[in-house]
Scaffold this motif. Structure first.
Motif, PDB file in Angstrom:
ATOM      1  N   UNK A   1       0.764  -1.108   0.435  1.00 20.28           N
ATOM      2  CA  UNK A   1       0.264   0.426   0.196  1.00 20.28           C
ATOM      3  C   UNK A   1       1.122   1.090  -0.062  1.00 20.28           C
ATOM      4  N   UNK A   2       2.097   1.303   0.923  1.00 22.19           N
ATOM      5  CA  UNK A   2       2.938   2.450   0.635  1.00 22.19           C
ATOM      6  C   UNK A   2       3.592   2.364  -0.437  1.00 22.19           C
ATOM      7  N   UNK A   3       3.897   2.102  -1.290  1.00 23.68           N
ATOM      8  CA  UNK A   3       4.950   1.832  -2.521  1.00 23.68           C
ATOM      9  C   UNK A   3       3.514   2.862  -3.281  1.00 23.68           C
ATOM     10  N   UNK A   4       2.619   1.857  -3.134  1.00 26.48           N
ATOM     11  CA  UNK A   4       1.542   2.368  -4.057  1.00 26.48           C
ATOM     12  C   UNK A   4       1.179   3.856  -3.832  1.00 26.48           C
ATOM     13  N   UNK A   5       1.007   4.210  -2.802  1.00 23.29           N
ATOM     14  CA  UNK A   5       0.602   5.804  -2.588  1.00 23.29           C
ATOM     15  C   UNK A   5       1.679   6.378  -3.046  1.00 23.29           C
ATOM     16  N   UNK A   6       3.202   5.823  -2.508  1.00 20.97           N
ATOM     17  CA  UNK A   6       4.289   6.759  -3.493  1.00 20.97           C
ATOM     18  C   UNK A   6       3.746   6.969  -4.719  1.00 20.97           C
ATOM     19  N   UNK A   7       4.332   6.576  -5.344  1.00 25.08           N
ATOM     20  CA  UNK A   7       4.128   6.301  -6.562  1.00 25.08           C
ATOM     21  C   UNK A   7       2.642   7.662  -7.234  1.00 25.08           C
ATOM     22  N   UNK A   8       1.725   7.076  -6.496  1.00 28.37           N
ATOM     23  CA  UNK A   8       0.829   8.253  -6.822  1.00 28.37           C
ATOM     24  C   UNK A   8       0.654   9.160  -5.955  1.00 28.37           C
ATOM     25  N   UNK A   9       1.555   9.702  -5.170  1.00 27.75           N
ATOM     26  CA  UNK A   9       2.351  10.812  -4.664  1.00 27.75           C
ATOM     27  C   UNK A   9       3.491  11.493  -6.106  1.00 27.75           C
ATOM     28  N   UNK A  10       4.520  10.554  -6.356  1.00 24.58           N
ATOM     29  CA  UNK A  10       5.500  11.194  -7.142  1.00 24.58           C
ATOM     30  C   UNK A  10       5.243  11.584  -8.682  1.00 24.58           C
ATOM     31  N   UNK A  11       3.612  10.832  -8.366  1.00 23.08           N
ATOM     32  CA  UNK A  11       2.827  11.130 -10.729  1.00 23.08           C
ATOM     33  C   UNK A  11       2.329  12.294 -10.208  1.00 23.08           C
ATOM     34  N   UNK A  12       1.600  13.169  -9.002  1.00 26.91           N
ATOM     35  CA  UNK A  12       0.841  14.165  -8.890  1.00 26.91           C
ATOM     36  C   UNK A  12       2.233  15.433  -7.933  1.00 26.91           C
ATOM     37  N   UNK A  13       2.782  14.993  -7.922  1.00 25.28           N
ATOM     38  CA  UNK A  13       4.225  16.004  -8.432  1.00 25.28           C
ATOM     39  C   UNK A  13       4.631  16.098  -9.279  1.00 25.28           C
ATOM     40  N   UNK A  14       5.276  15.101 -10.135  1.00 25.81           N
ATOM     41  CA  UNK A  14       5.761  15.664 -11.437  1.00 25.81           C
ATOM     42  C   UNK A  14       4.589  15.763 -12.288  1.00 25.81           C
ATOM     43  N   UNK A  15       3.144  16.094 -12.555  1.00 29.88           N
ATOM     44  CA  UNK A  15       2.816  16.821 -12.905  1.00 29.88           C
ATOM     45  C   UNK A  15       2.681  17.938 -12.932  1.00 29.88           C
ATOM     46  N   UNK A  16       1.834  18.480 -11.146  1.00 28.63           N
ATOM     47  CA  UNK A  16       2.063  20.162 -10.415  1.00 28.63           C
ATOM     48  C   UNK A  16       2.935  20.722 -10.851  1.00 28.63           C
ATOM     49  N   UNK A  17       4.465  20.477 -10.887  1.00 33.41           N
ATOM     50  CA  UNK A  17       5.840  20.893 -11.356  1.00 33.41           C
ATOM     51  C   UNK A  17       6.074  21.444 -12.435  1.00 33.41           C
ATOM     52  N   UNK A  18       5.554  20.935 -13.388  1.00 30.22           N
ATOM     53  CA  UNK A  18       5.723  21.780 -14.713  1.00 30.22           C
ATOM     54  C   UNK A  18       4.796  22.841 -15.061  1.00 30.22           C
ATOM     55  N   UNK A  19       3.804  22.377 -14.738  1.00 32.40           N
ATOM     56  CA  UNK A  19       2.015  22.969 -14.377  1.00 32.40           C
ATOM     57  C   UNK A  19       2.629  24.205 -13.719  1.00 32.40           C
ATOM     58  N   UNK A  20       3.103  24.236 -12.476  1.00 31.47           N
ATOM     59  CA  UNK A  20       3.313  25.547 -12.255  1.00 31.47           C
ATOM     60  C   UNK A  20       4.745  26.475 -12.716  1.00 31.47           C
ATOM     61  N   UNK A  21       5.543  25.364 -13.160  1.00 37.33           N
ATOM     62  CA  UNK A  21       7.127  26.461 -14.252  1.00 37.33           C
ATOM     63  C   UNK A  21       6.820  26.845 -15.490  1.00 37.33           C
TER      64      UNK A  21
END
Length: 211
Positions: free
Chosen positions: A79-99
């Motif tokens: 569960x922790x692994x999949x939640x970590x992947x989800x968090x990485x995915x949303x972070x990887x999306x949010x950063x370029x949008x902000x930039x």
């Protein structure tokens, strides 16, 4: 049982947060809201750091569990692994949008804003469906979630197809098209990791029936 309930609460909390970040990031892109996008990026970074911190302390957590909770430990780690992947995915999306907005690049087209809003609504609905079924603990719920996942992936695929047509016609800039493709990939990855998360949760629920 306590570990199972704690697991479910963690899944619910993080899925709702991911849904919120995705929706607010899309909205911030449409409105070119630099301040709002920075806030969502900070939330996503903090979420990924918290989950990474939990992962780094996994041995301590497992050692504190009762000796008969080996299977529970296994599902907790997954569960922790999949939640970590989800968090990485949303972070990887949010950063370029902000930039993108922070660097004053061209705004997205009105038609693209409509399509992204639709995807944000679809994704929020899908995540809410998962949260609603989180405590149902039956195999039938997975079938419903699989069907909904395929439907939403179909919506994403159509938006991607439209975007590629626009790229070929030179209707959108390279920076905008790359940004939009990244958002669409993020949405699809969220769907896929979420499904894996629900499969794990369902297996965990089936194990718990024996306790």
């Amino acid at each position: 049982i306590q570990m199972f309930e704690t697991n479910n609460r963690g899944i619910e909390k993080n899925l709702k947060a991911i849904s919120g970040i995705f929706s607010e990031t899309v909205n911030g892109l449409i409105l070119e809201d630099r301040k709002g996008l920075k806030k969502q990026l900070q939330i996503s970074v903090e979420m990924e750091l918290k989950l990474a911190n939990k992962k780094s302390k996994i041995h301590q957590t497992i050692n504190s569990m009762p000796s008969d909770s080996v299977e529970a430990s296994y599902f907790y780690i997954l569960t922790l692994d999949y939640l970590k992947e989800l968090a990485h995915t949303i972070n990887y999306m949010a950063e370029p949008v902000f930039n993108h907005v922070d660097n004053n690049h061209k705004p997205i087209l009105p038609t693209q804003a409509v399509e992204l809003t639709q995807i944000a609504i679809e994704l929020a609905g899908f995540i809410q469906m998962m949260v609603d079924k989180l405590y149902a603990n039956d195999d039938a719920k997975l079938e419903e979630i699989f069907s909904e996942q395929l439907r939403v992936i179909g919506v994403i695929r159509e938006v991607r197809r439209t975007l590629i047509k626009s790229i070929k016609k030179n209707e959108v800039s390279t920076k905008n098209s790359m940004l939009l493709l990244n958002i669409l990939t993020g949405a699809r990855n969220i769907l896929n990791y979420s499904i894996n998360l629900m499969k794990t949760q369902n297996d965990f629920a089936n194990i718990m029936k024996n306790y």
